[in-house]
Design a protein around this motif. Structure first.
Motif, PDB file in Angstrom:
ATOM      1  N   UNK A   1      -4.879  -9.237  -2.991  1.00  0.00           N
ATOM      2  CA  UNK A   1      -3.957  -8.992  -1.981  1.00  0.00           C
ATOM      3  C   UNK A   1      -3.824  -7.617  -1.636  1.00  0.00           C
ATOM      4  N   UNK A   2      -3.800  -6.600  -2.601  1.00  0.00           N
ATOM      5  CA  UNK A   2      -3.828  -5.166  -2.154  1.00  0.00           C
ATOM      6  C   UNK A   2      -5.053  -4.847  -1.140  1.00  0.00           C
ATOM      7  N   UNK A   3      -6.204  -5.145  -1.729  1.00  0.00           N
ATOM      8  CA  UNK A   3      -7.498  -4.872  -0.886  1.00  0.00           C
ATOM      9  C   UNK A   3      -7.239  -5.493   0.407  1.00  0.00           C
ATOM     10  N   UNK A   4      -6.894  -6.558   0.436  1.00  0.00           N
ATOM     11  CA  UNK A   4      -6.914  -7.304   1.770  1.00  0.00           C
ATOM     12  C   UNK A   4      -5.863  -6.736   2.739  1.00  0.00           C
ATOM     13  N   UNK A   5      -4.681  -6.232   2.290  1.00  0.00           N
ATOM     14  CA  UNK A   5      -3.796  -5.781   3.008  1.00  0.00           C
ATOM     15  C   UNK A   5      -3.987  -4.298   3.634  1.00  0.00           C
ATOM     16  N   UNK A   6      -4.810  -3.439   2.876  1.00  0.00           N
ATOM     17  CA  UNK A   6      -5.478  -2.351   3.202  1.00  0.00           C
ATOM     18  C   UNK A   6      -6.383  -2.515   4.436  1.00  0.00           C
ATOM     19  N   UNK A   7      -7.325  -3.409   4.182  1.00  0.00           N
ATOM     20  CA  UNK A   7      -8.430  -3.728   5.245  1.00  0.00           C
ATOM     21  C   UNK A   7      -7.660  -4.333   6.545  1.00  0.00           C
TER      22      UNK A   7
ATOM     23  N   UNK B   1      -9.810   4.050  -0.465  1.00  0.00           N
ATOM     24  CA  UNK B   1      -8.243   3.993  -0.651  1.00  0.00           C
ATOM     25  C   UNK B   1      -7.604   2.573  -1.054  1.00  0.00           C
ATOM     26  N   UNK B   2      -8.435   1.430  -0.731  1.00  0.00           N
ATOM     27  CA  UNK B   2      -7.961   0.108  -1.112  1.00  0.00           C
ATOM     28  C   UNK B   2      -8.158  -0.109  -2.375  1.00  0.00           C
ATOM     29  N   UNK B   3      -8.967   0.543  -3.289  1.00  0.00           N
ATOM     30  CA  UNK B   3      -9.385   0.582  -4.726  1.00  0.00           C
ATOM     31  C   UNK B   3      -8.155   1.290  -5.282  1.00  0.00           C
ATOM     32  N   UNK B   4      -7.944   2.480  -4.875  1.00  0.00           N
ATOM     33  CA  UNK B   4      -7.015   3.513  -5.450  1.00  0.00           C
ATOM     34  C   UNK B   4      -5.630   2.638  -5.402  1.00  0.00           C
ATOM     35  N   UNK B   5      -5.215   2.154  -4.290  1.00  0.00           N
ATOM     36  CA  UNK B   5      -3.896   1.510  -4.197  1.00  0.00           C
ATOM     37  C   UNK B   5      -3.790   0.184  -5.193  1.00  0.00           C
ATOM     38  N   UNK B   6      -4.865  -0.369  -5.229  1.00  0.00           N
ATOM     39  CA  UNK B   6      -5.145  -1.551  -6.185  1.00  0.00           C
ATOM     40  C   UNK B   6      -4.773  -1.217  -7.766  1.00  0.00           C
ATOM     41  N   UNK B   7      -5.476  -0.018  -7.904  1.00  0.00           N
ATOM     42  CA  UNK B   7      -5.157   0.601  -9.491  1.00  0.00           C
ATOM     43  C   UNK B   7      -3.636   0.982  -9.535  1.00  0.00           C
TER      44      UNK B   7
ATOM     45  N   UNK C   1      -4.683   8.327   6.260  1.00  0.00           N
ATOM     46  CA  UNK C   1      -3.417   8.310   5.709  1.00  0.00           C
ATOM     47  C   UNK C   1      -2.539   7.389   6.655  1.00  0.00           C
ATOM     48  N   UNK C   2      -2.668   7.015   7.831  1.00  0.00           N
ATOM     49  CA  UNK C   2      -2.019   6.205   8.600  1.00  0.00           C
ATOM     50  C   UNK C   2      -2.217   4.717   8.118  1.00  0.00           C
ATOM     51  N   UNK C   3      -3.237   4.473   7.660  1.00  0.00           N
ATOM     52  CA  UNK C   3      -3.619   3.258   7.124  1.00  0.00           C
ATOM     53  C   UNK C   3      -2.804   3.011   5.613  1.00  0.00           C
ATOM     54  N   UNK C   4      -2.828   4.136   4.882  1.00  0.00           N
ATOM     55  CA  UNK C   4      -2.047   4.260   3.697  1.00  0.00           C
ATOM     56  C   UNK C   4      -0.788   3.812   3.868  1.00  0.00           C
ATOM     57  N   UNK C   5      -0.034   4.614   4.897  1.00  0.00           N
ATOM     58  CA  UNK C   5       1.449   4.455   5.149  1.00  0.00           C
ATOM     59  C   UNK C   5       1.776   2.945   5.646  1.00  0.00           C
ATOM     60  N   UNK C   6       0.929   2.475   6.413  1.00  0.00           N
ATOM     61  CA  UNK C   6       1.211   1.183   6.909  1.00  0.00           C
ATOM     62  C   UNK C   6       0.805   0.117   5.843  1.00  0.00           C
ATOM     63  N   UNK C   7      -0.142   0.159   5.257  1.00  0.00           N
ATOM     64  CA  UNK C   7      -0.232  -0.849   4.048  1.00  0.00           C
ATOM     65  C   UNK C   7       0.941  -0.786   2.872  1.00  0.00           C
TER      66      UNK C   7
END
Length: 328
Positions: A151-157, A136-142, A175-181
């Motif tokens: 920054x994006x990867x750190x926020x997701x983690x 998920x972190x990699x997808x959001x960073x892309x 999905x909850x992690x994605x919404x919160x991130x």
């Protein structure tokens, strides 16, 4: 069987009342992990007995404490004791050896195996979940290539770590992690000058008052104000009383998607107004942020009528807040 037939009890071999009392007393005496360990040590000692000095090494306790627990086992008729010089030696009474052996052999391996299996299952589930979070972190960073990738990867983690401490480990965690991130990244990149006014509601569990207040702001402002909610010690889920009210405000689908979130500095910095819900939470003090405290009741402790009254109280305060933000 017709209504005129009599019920004939089947033959029974249940133990009698006195025997049941005796067994219950013994089991009560054994309902202590340290006593069970001592009993096992005595039963498995090659000498057939153990000294108080030997048993004290099982745990970081004093010899008087060991003697106290041994006396409890002796009083139930499980142990015999013999003093030799300055030490007392304990052994299993011959009449109880078979029962003690059966107890330890039957329950201990099963309990150990079950605990080990559960631990392995949890570890495997967490490892699989961590892999999904990294994906998920990699997808959001892309997707958010305008932001720093680290920054994006750190926020997701961090978002996952904050949620997993309290939320239930279910298939909804990613999905909850994605919404919160996404929410946190939006807070970090918020343009105060061009963006809509933003309010953050904070309580302890983020399972009642703060969720309700945020939903009311989003509804009554018609989307002109962004409302967030968070908790200093978030619960695992929104309180059922509040979830039913959220369904009336937001609709069943949005209400079912509500989840408690941990309080972050990002959310406080992004807010124009931070409202604590009468629970004594201490938020980071950020220059330019207005702070209010609303002393309102806790829906988790209220009756159905009380919850309705709390909702009306929060709605009145929300309308006042919306008016004040509109004039600003």
């Amino acid at each position: 069987m017709t209504t005129t037939e009599l019920c004939t009890p089947a033959p029974t071999h249940a133990i009698g009342e006195e025997a049941a009392d005796a067994v219950a007393t013994t089991l009560k005496a054994l309902a202590d992990p340290f006593r069970l360990r001592m009993l096992s040590a005595i039963a498995t000692d090659p000498r057939g007995e153990a000294c108080v000095c030997d048993l004290a090494e099982l745990a970081d306790v004093s010899q008087p404490t060991v003697s106290h627990h041994l006396k409890k086992l002796k009083d139930t008729g499980l142990l015999a004791s013999e003093r030799r010089g300055t030490w007392v030696y304990y052994s299993i009474l011959p009449s109880r050896k078979q029962a003690v052996t059966a107890l330890l052999d039957a329950f201990a391996p099963a309990a150990i195996t079950e605990a080990a299996t559960e631990q392995e299952d949890r570890a495997a589930a967490l490892e699989a979940l961590n892999a999904k979070v990294e994906h998920l972190a990699a997808e959001l960073a892309d997707e958010m290539d305008h932001l720093n990738r680290d920054l994006v990867v750190t926020i997701v983690r961090e978002s996952f770590a904050g949620l997993v401490r309290s939320a239930k480990l279910t298939g909804h965690m990613v999905p909850l992690t994605e919404r919160f991130a996404r929410q946190r990244l939006a807070d970090i990149t918020r343009d105060r000058e061009a963006g809509k006014p933003q309010v953050l509601f904070v309580c302890v569990a983020n399972a009642g008052r703060s969720q309700l207040a945020a939903a009311l702001v989003n509804q009554l402002s018609g989307g002109d104000i962004v409302a967030r909610s968070a908790g200093s010690t978030p619960a695992s889920e929104v309180h059922p009383h509040v979830r039913s009210i959220l369904a009336d405000i937001e609709g069943e689908q949005d209400a079912s998607a509500a989840f408690p979130k941990p309080l972050t500095d990002d959310a406080v910095r992004a807010a124009d107004v931070v409202v604590t819900m009468g629970c004594g939470d201490v938020c980071p003090i950020i220059p330019g942020v207005q702070y209010q405290d609303w002393a309102v009741g806790d829906p988790a402790l209220a009756s159905e009528e009380g919850v309705a009254a709390i909702r009306d109280d929060i709605e009145a305060r929300v309308r006042t807040l919306i008016e004040s933000l509109a004039t600003r």
